[in-house]
Design a protein around this motif. Structure first.
Motif, PDB file in Angstrom:
ATOM      1  N   ASN A  11       0.909  -1.190   0.121  1.00 30.64           N
ATOM      2  CA  ASN A  11      -0.223   0.257   0.101  1.00 30.64           C
ATOM      3  C   ASN A  11       0.940   0.978   0.007  1.00 30.64           C
ATOM      4  N   PRO A  12       0.754   2.185  -0.926  1.00 33.51           N
ATOM      5  CA  PRO A  12       1.427   3.371  -0.940  1.00 33.51           C
ATOM      6  C   PRO A  12       1.453   4.255   0.590  1.00 33.51           C
ATOM      7  N   ASN A  13       0.551   3.807   1.359  1.00 32.34           N
ATOM      8  CA  ASN A  13       0.312   4.479   2.601  1.00 32.34           C
ATOM      9  C   ASN A  13       1.587   3.906   3.317  1.00 32.34           C
ATOM     10  N   SER A  14       2.050   2.954   3.071  1.00 34.05           N
ATOM     11  CA  SER A  14       3.314   2.107   3.973  1.00 34.05           C
ATOM     12  C   SER A  14       4.242   3.177   4.344  1.00 34.05           C
ATOM     13  N   GLU A  15       4.518   4.326   3.557  1.00 33.96           N
ATOM     14  CA  GLU A  15       5.590   5.204   3.675  1.00 33.96           C
ATOM     15  C   GLU A  15       5.175   5.888   5.026  1.00 33.96           C
ATOM     16  N   LYS A  16       3.963   6.002   5.268  1.00 35.20           N
ATOM     17  CA  LYS A  16       3.417   6.767   6.855  1.00 35.20           C
ATOM     18  C   LYS A  16       4.093   5.731   7.777  1.00 35.20           C
ATOM     19  N   VAL A  17       3.946   4.355   7.472  1.00 29.55           N
ATOM     20  CA  VAL A  17       4.363   3.384   8.649  1.00 29.55           C
ATOM     21  C   VAL A  17       5.953   3.303   8.763  1.00 29.55           C
ATOM     22  N   VAL A  18       6.589   3.459   7.710  1.00 29.61           N
ATOM     23  CA  VAL A  18       8.098   3.278   7.728  1.00 29.61           C
ATOM     24  C   VAL A  18       8.477   4.572   8.550  1.00 29.61           C
ATOM     25  N   ASN A  19       8.039   5.722   8.079  1.00 29.26           N
ATOM     26  CA  ASN A  19       8.340   7.049   8.551  1.00 29.26           C
ATOM     27  C   ASN A  19       8.325   6.896  10.222  1.00 29.26           C
ATOM     28  N   LYS A  20       6.948   6.662  10.528  1.00 27.51           N
ATOM     29  CA  LYS A  20       6.753   6.658  12.074  1.00 27.51           C
ATOM     30  C   LYS A  20       7.587   5.599  12.836  1.00 27.51           C
ATOM     31  N   GLY A  21       7.713   4.440  12.111  1.00 28.27           N
ATOM     32  CA  GLY A  21       8.584   3.402  12.585  1.00 28.27           C
ATOM     33  C   GLY A  21       9.800   4.068  12.917  1.00 28.27           C
ATOM     34  N   LYS A  22      10.548   4.783  12.075  1.00 25.05           N
ATOM     35  CA  LYS A  22      11.897   5.275  11.932  1.00 25.05           C
ATOM     36  C   LYS A  22      12.054   6.326  13.219  1.00 25.05           C
ATOM     37  N   GLU A  23      10.951   7.005  13.368  1.00 24.22           N
ATOM     38  CA  GLU A  23      10.989   8.073  14.360  1.00 24.22           C
ATOM     39  C   GLU A  23      10.954   7.343  15.827  1.00 24.22           C
ATOM     40  N   LEU A  24      10.043   6.215  15.909  1.00 26.79           N
ATOM     41  CA  LEU A  24      10.095   5.439  17.128  1.00 26.79           C
ATOM     42  C   LEU A  24      11.415   4.895  17.422  1.00 26.79           C
ATOM     43  N   ALA A  25      12.022   4.284  16.537  1.00 27.99           N
ATOM     44  CA  ALA A  25      13.305   3.736  16.624  1.00 27.99           C
ATOM     45  C   ALA A  25      14.457   4.750  16.899  1.00 27.99           C
ATOM     46  N   GLN A  26      14.540   5.832  16.258  1.00 29.59           N
ATOM     47  CA  GLN A  26      15.384   6.870  16.635  1.00 29.59           C
ATOM     48  C   GLN A  26      15.209   7.463  18.101  1.00 29.59           C
ATOM     49  N   LEU A  27      13.926   7.491  18.693  1.00 33.49           N
ATOM     50  CA  LEU A  27      13.822   7.773  20.103  1.00 33.49           C
ATOM     51  C   LEU A  27      14.142   6.789  21.103  1.00 33.49           C
ATOM     52  N   MET A  28      14.313   5.640  20.602  1.00 40.22           N
ATOM     53  CA  MET A  28      14.733   4.629  21.433  1.00 40.22           C
ATOM     54  C   MET A  28      15.986   4.051  21.130  1.00 40.22           C
ATOM     55  N   HIS A 119      -5.425  -0.124   8.140  1.00 38.49           N
ATOM     56  CA  HIS A 119      -6.182   0.609   6.788  1.00 38.49           C
ATOM     57  C   HIS A 119      -7.514   0.696   7.201  1.00 38.49           C
ATOM     58  N   SER A 120      -8.077   1.539   6.783  1.00 36.79           N
ATOM     59  CA  SER A 120      -9.672   1.704   6.997  1.00 36.79           C
ATOM     60  C   SER A 120     -10.538   0.830   6.377  1.00 36.79           C
ATOM     61  N   HIS A 121     -11.034  -0.354   6.919  1.00 27.69           N
ATOM     62  CA  HIS A 121     -11.846  -1.393   6.462  1.00 27.69           C
ATOM     63  C   HIS A 121     -13.230  -1.158   6.680  1.00 27.69           C
ATOM     64  N   GLY A 122     -14.045  -1.522   6.020  1.00 25.29           N
ATOM     65  CA  GLY A 122     -15.545  -1.389   6.415  1.00 25.29           C
ATOM     66  C   GLY A 122     -15.694  -2.500   7.440  1.00 25.29           C
ATOM     67  N   THR A 123     -16.997  -2.213   8.168  1.00 20.66           N
ATOM     68  CA  THR A 123     -17.285  -3.078   9.430  1.00 20.66           C
ATOM     69  C   THR A 123     -17.552  -4.462   8.686  1.00 20.66           C
ATOM     70  N   LEU A 124     -18.176  -4.682   7.749  1.00 20.97           N
ATOM     71  CA  LEU A 124     -18.506  -6.002   7.259  1.00 20.97           C
ATOM     72  C   LEU A 124     -17.184  -6.702   6.840  1.00 20.97           C
TER      73      LEU A 124
END
Length: 151
Positions: A11-28, A119-124
Motif C-alpha cells: 500500500n502506498p500509505n506504507s510510507e507513513k508506517v515506515v516514517n513513524k517506525g523510524k521516528e520511534l526507533a530513533q527515540l529509542m 487501513h480503513s476497512h468497512g465493518t462487514l
C-alpha cells in the motif's frame, strides 16, 4: 527496547508506517528491521482433475514466477531501507500467512515492538475477513505500535 520491527505491505500509505517506525526507533536508539510477507502463489499452478464443472487452469504455469515475486518484494524492502537513509537497517522477507509470519519473525528476531499500519476497512469486511492488524493484536506477546493509514 532496542529492536523495532516495521511491517510493510504494498500500500502506498506504507510510507507513513515506515516514517513513524523510524521516528520511534530513533527515540529509542533502536535497531530497525523491515519485514514484508509474500503470500504463497504456488497454489495457483496446481493441476486438478475437473470437479464441479471446474477444469482448472488450461495453460502451463511458469513456476519461476514465484522467484520473480521474491525478487520484486526484496527490491521493495531494499529501496525502503535506502529511503530511510540508514545503512544498518536489516530486511526480512517471509512467505505465507501474513499475521502468523509477522508474529513468528518478531519472536525469532526478538523484536521489542512491532510497527504496523491500519487501513480503513468497512465493518462487514472486518467481521467476515478480519484484518492482519487485529490478528496480530489478538495473538502477540510483543507490544504493537499502530499507525493509522486511512484517509
Amino acid at each position: 527496547m532496542k529492536k523495532v520491527l516495521i511491517t510493510l505491505d504494498y500500500n502506498p500509505n506504507s510510507e507513513k508506517v515506515v516514517n513513524k517506525g523510524k521516528e520511534l526507533a530513533q527515540l529509542m536508539d533502536a535497531e530497525i528491521c523491515l519485514l514484508h510477507v509474500l503470500a504463497d502463489v504456488r497454489y495457483y499452478g496446481m493441476q486438478y482433475e475437473p470437479f464441479m464443472g471446474y477444469e482448472g487452469y488450461a495453460f502451463p504455469v511458469d513456476f519461476r514466477i514465484q522467484e520473480e515475486f521474491v525478487k520484486v518484494a526484496q527490491d521493495y524492502l531494499d529501496k525502503t531501507a535506502t529511503h530511510l537513509g540508514k545503512k544498518d537497517i536489516t530486511t526480512h522477507l517471509a512467505e505465507g500467512d501474513t499475521a502468523k509470519s509477522i508474529l513468528e519473525y518478531a519472536e525469532e528476531w526478538k523484536a521489542d515492538v512491532i510497527v504496523m499500519g491500519t487501513h480503513s476497512h468497512g465493518t462487514l469486511e472486518k467481521i467476515f475477513l478480519g484484518t492482519v492488524a487485529s490478528s496480530v493484536l489478538e495473538k502477540t506477546k510483543i507490544p504493537v505500535y499502530m499507525v493509522p493509514t486511512g484517509k
